[in-house]
Design a protein around this motif. Structure first.
Motif, PDB file in Angstrom:
ATOM      1  N   PRO A 217       0.812  -1.223   0.000  1.00  0.00           N
ATOM      2  CA  PRO A 217       0.000   0.000   0.000  1.00  0.00           C
ATOM      3  C   PRO A 217       0.841   1.267   0.000  1.00  0.00           C
ATOM      4  O   PRO A 217       0.317   2.368  -0.168  1.00  0.00           O
ATOM      5  CB  PRO A 217      -0.808  -0.130   1.294  1.00  0.00           C
ATOM      6  N   LEU A 218       2.153   1.136   0.218  1.00  0.00           N
ATOM      7  CA  LEU A 218       3.017   2.319   0.206  1.00  0.00           C
ATOM      8  C   LEU A 218       3.283   2.826  -1.209  1.00  0.00           C
ATOM      9  O   LEU A 218       3.697   3.966  -1.395  1.00  0.00           O
ATOM     10  CB  LEU A 218       4.353   2.011   0.895  1.00  0.00           C
ATOM     11  N   VAL A 219       3.070   1.965  -2.213  1.00  0.00           N
ATOM     12  CA  VAL A 219       3.365   2.337  -3.594  1.00  0.00           C
ATOM     13  C   VAL A 219       2.194   3.116  -4.163  1.00  0.00           C
ATOM     14  O   VAL A 219       1.041   2.649  -4.107  1.00  0.00           O
ATOM     15  CB  VAL A 219       3.665   1.096  -4.451  1.00  0.00           C
ATOM     16  N   LEU A 220       2.449   4.265  -4.706  1.00  0.00           N
ATOM     17  CA  LEU A 220       1.431   5.101  -5.339  1.00  0.00           C
ATOM     18  C   LEU A 220       1.527   4.954  -6.850  1.00  0.00           C
ATOM     19  O   LEU A 220       2.594   4.667  -7.411  1.00  0.00           O
ATOM     20  CB  LEU A 220       1.628   6.566  -4.933  1.00  0.00           C
ATOM     21  N   TYR A 221       0.386   5.178  -7.507  1.00  0.00           N
ATOM     22  CA  TYR A 221       0.335   5.063  -8.963  1.00  0.00           C
ATOM     23  C   TYR A 221       1.193   6.158  -9.582  1.00  0.00           C
ATOM     24  O   TYR A 221       1.174   7.308  -9.149  1.00  0.00           O
ATOM     25  CB  TYR A 221      -1.113   5.177  -9.416  1.00  0.00           C
ATOM     26  N   GLY A 222       1.962   5.778 -10.613  1.00  0.00           N
ATOM     27  CA  GLY A 222       2.828   6.735 -11.263  1.00  0.00           C
ATOM     28  C   GLY A 222       2.972   6.461 -12.731  1.00  0.00           C
ATOM     29  O   GLY A 222       2.482   5.436 -13.245  1.00  0.00           O
ATOM     30  N   PRO A 223       3.663   7.358 -13.495  1.00  0.00           N
ATOM     31  CA  PRO A 223       3.818   7.200 -14.942  1.00  0.00           C
ATOM     32  C   PRO A 223       4.749   6.048 -15.292  1.00  0.00           C
ATOM     33  O   PRO A 223       5.549   5.585 -14.466  1.00  0.00           O
ATOM     34  CB  PRO A 223       4.399   8.543 -15.372  1.00  0.00           C
ATOM     35  N   ALA A 224       4.636   5.599 -16.539  1.00  0.00           N
ATOM     36  CA  ALA A 224       5.499   4.510 -16.997  1.00  0.00           C
ATOM     37  C   ALA A 224       6.944   5.012 -17.115  1.00  0.00           C
ATOM     38  O   ALA A 224       7.214   6.185 -17.365  1.00  0.00           O
ATOM     39  CB  ALA A 224       4.998   3.986 -18.343  1.00  0.00           C
TER      40      ALA A 224
ATOM     41  N   HIS B 141      10.954   7.315 -12.856  1.00  0.00           N
ATOM     42  CA  HIS B 141      10.368   8.569 -12.407  1.00  0.00           C
ATOM     43  C   HIS B 141      10.676   8.785 -10.919  1.00  0.00           C
ATOM     44  O   HIS B 141      10.957   7.830 -10.180  1.00  0.00           O
ATOM     45  CB  HIS B 141       8.854   8.586 -12.632  1.00  0.00           C
ATOM     46  N   ALA B 142      10.622  10.056 -10.538  1.00  0.00           N
ATOM     47  CA  ALA B 142      10.753  10.392  -9.111  1.00  0.00           C
ATOM     48  C   ALA B 142       9.401  10.187  -8.469  1.00  0.00           C
ATOM     49  O   ALA B 142       8.383  10.731  -8.923  1.00  0.00           O
ATOM     50  CB  ALA B 142      11.227  11.833  -8.943  1.00  0.00           C
ATOM     51  N   ALA B 143       9.386   9.407  -7.407  1.00  0.00           N
ATOM     52  CA  ALA B 143       8.108   9.037  -6.781  1.00  0.00           C
ATOM     53  C   ALA B 143       8.123   9.377  -5.300  1.00  0.00           C
ATOM     54  O   ALA B 143       9.139   9.822  -4.748  1.00  0.00           O
ATOM     55  CB  ALA B 143       7.858   7.538  -6.981  1.00  0.00           C
ATOM     56  N   ARG B 144       6.991   9.152  -4.687  1.00  0.00           N
ATOM     57  CA  ARG B 144       6.875   9.271  -3.233  1.00  0.00           C
ATOM     58  C   ARG B 144       6.081   8.066  -2.719  1.00  0.00           C
ATOM     59  O   ARG B 144       5.192   7.560  -3.396  1.00  0.00           O
ATOM     60  CB  ARG B 144       6.174  10.561  -2.816  1.00  0.00           C
TER      61      ARG B 144
ATOM     62  N   LYS C   6      10.458  10.404  -0.061  1.00  0.00           N
ATOM     63  CA  LYS C   6      10.837  10.428  -1.482  1.00  0.00           C
ATOM     64  C   LYS C   6      11.341   9.053  -1.895  1.00  0.00           C
ATOM     65  O   LYS C   6      11.926   8.319  -1.095  1.00  0.00           O
ATOM     66  CB  LYS C   6      11.926  11.473  -1.721  1.00  0.00           C
ATOM     67  N   ALA C   7      11.085   8.721  -3.150  1.00  0.00           N
ATOM     68  CA  ALA C   7      11.462   7.398  -3.634  1.00  0.00           C
ATOM     69  C   ALA C   7      11.852   7.486  -5.098  1.00  0.00           C
ATOM     70  O   ALA C   7      11.633   8.500  -5.773  1.00  0.00           O
ATOM     71  CB  ALA C   7      10.326   6.408  -3.443  1.00  0.00           C
ATOM     72  N   ARG C   8      12.462   6.419  -5.572  1.00  0.00           N
ATOM     73  CA  ARG C   8      12.865   6.270  -6.978  1.00  0.00           C
ATOM     74  C   ARG C   8      12.043   5.143  -7.563  1.00  0.00           C
ATOM     75  O   ARG C   8      12.016   4.035  -7.012  1.00  0.00           O
ATOM     76  CB  ARG C   8      14.356   5.943  -7.056  1.00  0.00           C
ATOM     77  N   GLY C   9      11.296   5.399  -8.666  1.00  0.00           N
ATOM     78  CA  GLY C   9      10.373   4.399  -9.168  1.00  0.00           C
ATOM     79  C   GLY C   9      10.604   4.014 -10.610  1.00  0.00           C
ATOM     80  O   GLY C   9      11.141   4.790 -11.400  1.00  0.00           O
TER      81      GLY C   9
END
Length: 439
Positions: A81-88, A91-94, A110-113
């Motif tokens: 549940p910590l992973v948020l939807y992001g672009p393909a 990308h820089a994520a949170r 902050k995270a790297r996705g």
């Protein structure tokens, strides 16, 4: 300051290098895990992928990575549940907020996705918490901040110590220089036991000061000697001119004027000799030195001077080895030989034999001028090379005591060793010239 700037530049380089290295490691881990899940999807389909993602999210894998699968609408199908939807793509994520503090702020770490769309339309996303990268960055910054201030502190203490040391060492030099400028030429810079660069410089300066003191003393001595030697001929010249002005007989007046002219010539000869010695000692004549035959010069001098010596009641003999060459000035070398022969005949009784020998001894050229006269006491042999030195036995003879001093100057200009010794009986002067080197 330069060390501090170098530390900052090095710190920036290390910071960037560590950040890039840790980030590349995370990217490789994310890419590797993405490939593993891609293989699981191909082998076992969406259900197998969901199972593998849930296993990773459930803690079966000890990992800093977080995984999730989303449908086309962005709804989570499986995973953390910590992973948020992001672009393909990358990308820089949170991460989703999961602590009270993060919930209050409304944002997570902050995270790297990396996200990849699968054939069934779902999107697989893997993210890595950036805390490890941030922690490494902070460690590097903290390390080099401490190093920077440590360098500044050490530099400050080092500069203070160096300033005190330099002030102490230079103060001694300043005190010595002040004393010398005040007229005390005996002062020298103190040399410490360390033997460091300052001590070596002090030794060189002291040697220079010794040389300067010797030259100053020599100038004073020469000035006093010139004044002493000129006093008598100038007084005699003045008396002659006064007598000539008072003489009534033209013949007597003419004789007195001629005597005054002769004495003037003697004074001029004295100054010419002093100037000649100074010119030789300056070393400017060395630029005109060339290889030449000392044998020819010696033979010419002996043949020319033999009648003069015989007219004085003495005899000149010579033995000259053929083809003996030196590097020098022919006129100066001839002058040295003439002065030595003249010294041998002026200061010896009638019937004395004066000899000149030129030979090769090993690779050295040796010129010897000797006589069988009374000789010179050992204590006076070094003194007769000085300017205006005349021994008691020579006071009644004409001259100014510059002949051997001129020989010494010529020998020094030709890098020749000059030695005054015993001829048993008599005196001998030996000049040893260095071998001729091709130039």
């Amino acid at each position: 300051m330069a060390v501090a700037v170098a530390t900052l530049v090095l710190g920036d380089f290390v910071y960037r290098s560590v950040h890039r290295t840790v980030s590349d490691q995370f990217d490789r881990r994310i890419a590797g895990d993405m490939e593993a899940l891609r293989i699981a999807y191909r082998r076992r389909g969406p259900a197998g992928l969901a199972l593998a993602v849930n296993d990773r999210a459930g803690g079966l894998y000890m990992s800093e990575l977080n995984h999730a699968v989303f449908d086309r609408a962005g709804h989570r199908l499986a995973g953390s549940p910590l992973v948020l939807y992001g672009p393909a793509g990358w990308h820089a994520a949170r991460l989703a907020p999961h602590t009270p503090k993060q919930r209050r702020k409304g944002r997570g770490d902050k995270a790297r996705g990396l996200a990849e769309d699968l054939p069934d339309g779902t999107r697989l996303i893997i993210v890595a918490d950036s805390d490890t990268v941030d922690h490494a960055d902070k460690n590097v910054v903290r390390l080099f901040t401490n190093a920077f201030f440590g360098v500044l502190l050490i530099g400050a203490f080092g500069a203070l110590f160096l300033g005190i040391y330099l002030r102490r060492r230079l103060s001694a030099t300043r005190e010595t220089a002040t004393a010398i400028m005040a007229g005390d030429m005996s002062q020298r810079i103190r040399i410490g036991p360390a033997g460091d660069e300052f001590d070596q410089l002090a030794m060189m300066v002291n040697v220079m000061l010794d040389r300067i003191a010797m030259l100053v003393a020599n100038v004073r001595q020469v000035s006093a000697d010139i004044a002493h030697d000129l006093h008598t001929p100038l007084a005699r010249l003045r008396n002659e001119l006064r007598r000539a002005s008072a003489a009534g007989d033209p013949t007597e007046r003419k004789a007195m004027i001629e005597s005054a002219i002769s004495q003037s010539d003697d004074v001029l000869a004295l100054f010419a000799a002093i100037l000649r010695i100074s010119e030789i000692e300056e070393g400017g004549l060395r630029s005109a030195f060339t290889p030449l035959s000392l044998s020819e010069i010696a033979v010419d001098v002996c043949e020319s001077y033999a009648p003069i010596v015989e007219d004085g009641g003495r005899m000149l003999e010579w033995s000259v080895a053929p083809e003996v060459s030196v590097f020098g000035d022919a006129e100066l070398l001839a002058q040295a030989m003439v002065n030595l022969i003249d010294n041998g005949q002026k200061h010896t009784p009638s019937g004395t034999r004066v000899s000149l020998r030129l030979a090769m001894t090993g690779d050295r050229v040796v010129l010897t001028v000797a006589d069988n006269g009374p000789g010179v006491a050992v204590a006076d042999r070094a003194r007769i090379l000085q300017r205006f030195t005349r021994l008691e036995a020579s006071r009644t003879r004409p001259g100014h005591g510059l002949g051997l001093n001129l020989v010494a100057a010529i020998a020094n200009a030709h890098s020749a060793e000059l030695e005054i010794g015993e001829a048993a009986p008599g005196l001998q002067v030996v000049l040893r010239f260095p071998p001729v080197v091709a130039r």
